[in-house]
Design a protein around this motif. Structure first.
Motif, PDB file in Angstrom:
ATOM      1  N   TRP A 215       0.817  -1.205   0.000  1.00  0.00           N
ATOM      2  CA  TRP A 215       0.000   0.000   0.000  1.00  0.00           C
ATOM      3  C   TRP A 215       0.854   1.259   0.000  1.00  0.00           C
ATOM      4  CZ3 TRP A 215      -0.385   3.879   3.752  1.00  0.00           C
ATOM      5  CH2 TRP A 215      -1.411   4.813   3.544  1.00  0.00           C
ATOM      6  N   ASP A 216       0.471   2.184  -0.861  1.00  0.00           N
ATOM      7  CA  ASP A 216       1.073   3.513  -0.903  1.00  0.00           C
ATOM      8  C   ASP A 216      -0.051   4.495  -1.217  1.00  0.00           C
ATOM      9  OD1 ASP A 216       2.330   5.879  -2.601  1.00  0.00           O
ATOM     10  OD2 ASP A 216       3.943   5.042  -1.382  1.00  0.00           O
ATOM     11  N   PRO A 217      -0.189   5.572  -0.450  1.00  0.00           N
ATOM     12  CA  PRO A 217      -1.326   6.472  -0.659  1.00  0.00           C
ATOM     13  C   PRO A 217      -1.342   7.142  -2.024  1.00  0.00           C
ATOM     14  CG  PRO A 217       0.270   7.431   0.867  1.00  0.00           C
ATOM     15  CD  PRO A 217       0.680   6.014   0.651  1.00  0.00           C
ATOM     16  N   ASP A 218      -0.192   7.201  -2.694  1.00  0.00           N
ATOM     17  CA  ASP A 218      -0.122   7.868  -3.991  1.00  0.00           C
ATOM     18  C   ASP A 218      -0.040   6.888  -5.160  1.00  0.00           C
ATOM     19  OD1 ASP A 218      -0.087  10.431  -2.770  1.00  0.00           O
ATOM     20  OD2 ASP A 218       2.046  10.164  -2.325  1.00  0.00           O
ATOM     21  N   ILE A 219       0.719   5.800  -4.977  1.00  0.00           N
ATOM     22  CA  ILE A 219       0.975   4.878  -6.089  1.00  0.00           C
ATOM     23  C   ILE A 219       0.050   3.672  -6.048  1.00  0.00           C
ATOM     24  CG2 ILE A 219       2.728   3.456  -7.218  1.00  0.00           C
ATOM     25  CD1 ILE A 219       4.847   5.287  -5.983  1.00  0.00           C
ATOM     26  N   ASN A 220      -0.080   3.047  -4.878  1.00  0.00           N
ATOM     27  CA  ASN A 220      -0.866   1.806  -4.741  1.00  0.00           C
ATOM     28  C   ASN A 220      -1.956   1.978  -3.706  1.00  0.00           C
ATOM     29  OD1 ASN A 220       0.292   0.056  -6.647  1.00  0.00           O
ATOM     30  ND2 ASN A 220       1.980  -0.463  -5.270  1.00  0.00           N
ATOM     31  N   CYS A 223      -4.107  -1.187  -3.021  1.00  0.00           N
ATOM     32  CA  CYS A 223      -3.483  -2.399  -2.481  1.00  0.00           C
ATOM     33  C   CYS A 223      -3.915  -2.616  -1.029  1.00  0.00           C
ATOM     34  CB  CYS A 223      -1.958  -2.299  -2.567  1.00  0.00           C
ATOM     35  SG  CYS A 223      -1.116  -3.771  -1.952  1.00  0.00           S
ATOM     36  N   PRO A 224      -4.393  -3.808  -0.679  1.00  0.00           N
ATOM     37  CA  PRO A 224      -4.830  -4.087   0.696  1.00  0.00           C
ATOM     38  C   PRO A 224      -3.732  -4.634   1.599  1.00  0.00           C
ATOM     39  CG  PRO A 224      -5.471  -5.897  -0.717  1.00  0.00           C
ATOM     40  CD  PRO A 224      -4.737  -4.916  -1.603  1.00  0.00           C
ATOM     41  N   VAL A 225      -2.474  -4.593   1.139  1.00  0.00           N
ATOM     42  CA  VAL A 225      -1.350  -5.094   1.931  1.00  0.00           C
ATOM     43  C   VAL A 225      -0.568  -3.900   2.478  1.00  0.00           C
ATOM     44  CG1 VAL A 225       0.711  -6.540   1.947  1.00  0.00           C
ATOM     45  CG2 VAL A 225      -1.223  -7.152   0.472  1.00  0.00           C
ATOM     46  N   PHE A 226      -0.458  -3.804   3.804  1.00  0.00           N
ATOM     47  CA  PHE A 226       0.161  -2.673   4.462  1.00  0.00           C
ATOM     48  C   PHE A 226       1.434  -3.106   5.180  1.00  0.00           C
ATOM     49  CE2 PHE A 226      -4.301  -1.913   4.067  1.00  0.00           C
ATOM     50  CZ  PHE A 226      -4.459  -0.550   3.868  1.00  0.00           C
ATOM     51  N   ARG A 227       2.472  -2.298   5.072  1.00  0.00           N
ATOM     52  CA  ARG A 227       3.658  -2.521   5.891  1.00  0.00           C
ATOM     53  C   ARG A 227       3.402  -1.941   7.276  1.00  0.00           C
ATOM     54  NH1 ARG A 227       8.703  -3.573   3.980  1.00  0.00           N
ATOM     55  NH2 ARG A 227       8.230  -2.605   1.966  1.00  0.00           N
TER      56      ARG A 227
END
Length: 403
Positions: A215-220, A223-227
């Protein structure tokens, strides 16, 4: 007077149409969200059972402990929550024996977790079966520790081990947790509308993408996968080791559903962005820390921790007692969906029309009480008549509205 009356009517109509119907969406039927959250954590942690080791690189091979998902997720499944161990105190090989166990000599002698000091057995005999920090008082005084011995599981957990765990560099801390990944699968359902949505179906929902994306707020943003480190940063925890790893923390993951698709008359779904295009469907996700050393710097039960035991059943049952600190993620899902419906529109408009009666009341009040020549308007609006009452010679003045 007539102009004032019409202005009041226009103001009330503007309120009905502009605020009650358009701004507050009084033309829509609404439905509250029902949601489920499912999570998976991926990552491997390494600790050392040799507490004299100053770093994991100095740990002897036979003392290395590797933690996988089955080890650090306790309990394995929770409803709308997940817990990851980041630090632990382990008391191994505990068992119960008839003669009891010596209490912790460093434990407090007051409070709810007290131990009882003694010099003679007589003192402990009077306290027999009273709750102590690690068991029930046995009635025997241990002259070496000068504490009443206890029935229960032993060797007992020691305060000094817990104190050491709160020092950075303790061998059982797991700094690797910040690089773990948290997969959040969220399904939301609006029962009155019959709409169901899931975050894994947004954007590129292929299996290959979901297994490799982060997950990236700008790129992905889909995506439901968070670091874990990204979640902590968004929650305001910038230093994982000092602010969350040692004492633990409670992190809220807030998912809010608010999108309404006016063009297609369908319920929308927000996922991690604020959208303007009617074809986009996303959710707004926020993170916050509600219990951590950074935000609640107190000494009593700081952070988040609890105890659990793993048992070995045999002729003499034993257990390993764990006091664990970690990150508890609590998922809070809320949302309201709406779509056009004639019934709420008519109800809103009809109740608003009732307010038009205020225009007449306010206009009459201003004309007959407040403006110049109010007596003249009062005489034109009301007619005073005399009615002859029965069984009396007195006349009673009455007011008749002439409007």
């Amino acid at each position: 007077v007539g102009l004032l009356f019409r202005l009041l009517q226009l103001l009330i109509l503007g309120y009905i149409v502009g605020y009650a119907i358009i701004w507050q969406k009084g033309y829509q039927a609404t439905d509250q969200a029902v949601s489920t959250v499912y999570t998976k954590v991926k990552g491997v942690g390494v600790t050392c059972n040799n507490l004299s080791a100053t770093s994991i690189n100095e740990c002897p091979a036979n003392d290395i402990r590797v933690w996988d998902t089955a080890d650090y997720i306790v309990p394995p499944h929770e409803s709308n929550a997940a817990f990851i161990i980041t630090n632990s105190v382990q008391t191994s090989g505990q068992y119960q024996r008839p003669e009891g166990w010596p209490e912790d000599p460093d434990a407090s002698t007051s409070g709810s977790q007290r131990t009882y000091p003694c010099s003679l057995n007589k003192t402990c005999e009077e306290l027999r079966f009273q709750p102590s920090r690690n068991g029930a008082v046995s009635g025997v005084c241990d002259t070496e520790t000068q504490r009443c011995m206890v029935f229960g599981w032993g060797p007992v957990e020691l305060v000094k081990d817990d104190d050491q765990s709160q020092i950075l560099g303790y061998p059982r801390q797991m700094p690797e947790v910040k690089n773990f990944t948290l997969f959040i699968k969220n399904t939301i359902f609006f029962p009155n509308f019959g709409n169901r949505f899931g975050n894994t179906g947004l954007g590129n929902s292929s299996s290959a993408y979901l297994k490799t994306c982060l997950w990236d707020p700008d790129i992905n943003r889909h995506c439901p996968v968070f670091r874990i480190s990204d979640i902590l940063f968004k929650a305001g925890i910038n230093n994982f080791e000092n602010e969350a790893m040692m004492a633990g923390a409670v992190i809220t993951v807030r998912i809010r559903f608010t999108r309404i698709d006016e063009q297609n008359n369908t319920v929308g779904y927000f996922y991690m962005c604020a959208c303007t295009e009617a074809s986009e469907i996303f959710a707004d996700v926020g993170f916050g820390a509600i219990v951590s050393h950074q935000f609640i710097p107190i000494q009593l039960s700081n952070g988040y921790n609890f105890r659990f035991a793993r048992y070995s059943i045999g002729s003499n049952p034993t257990r390993d007692l764990y006091k664990v600190y970690g990150l508890r993620f609590v998922f809070i899902v809320s949302g309201t969906a709406g779509r056009f419906d004639f019934v709420p529109l008519l109800v809103t408009f009809g109740s608003g029309l009732g307010l038009l009666g205020l225009a007449t009341v306010i206009a009459d009040l201003l004309v007959t009480k407040c403006i110049k020549n109010s007596e003249f308007y009062f005489e034109r609006k009301y007619e005073i008549i005399d009615e002859e009452p029965q069984n009396t010679s007195e006349s009673v003045p009455l007011l008749r509205n002439q409007s």
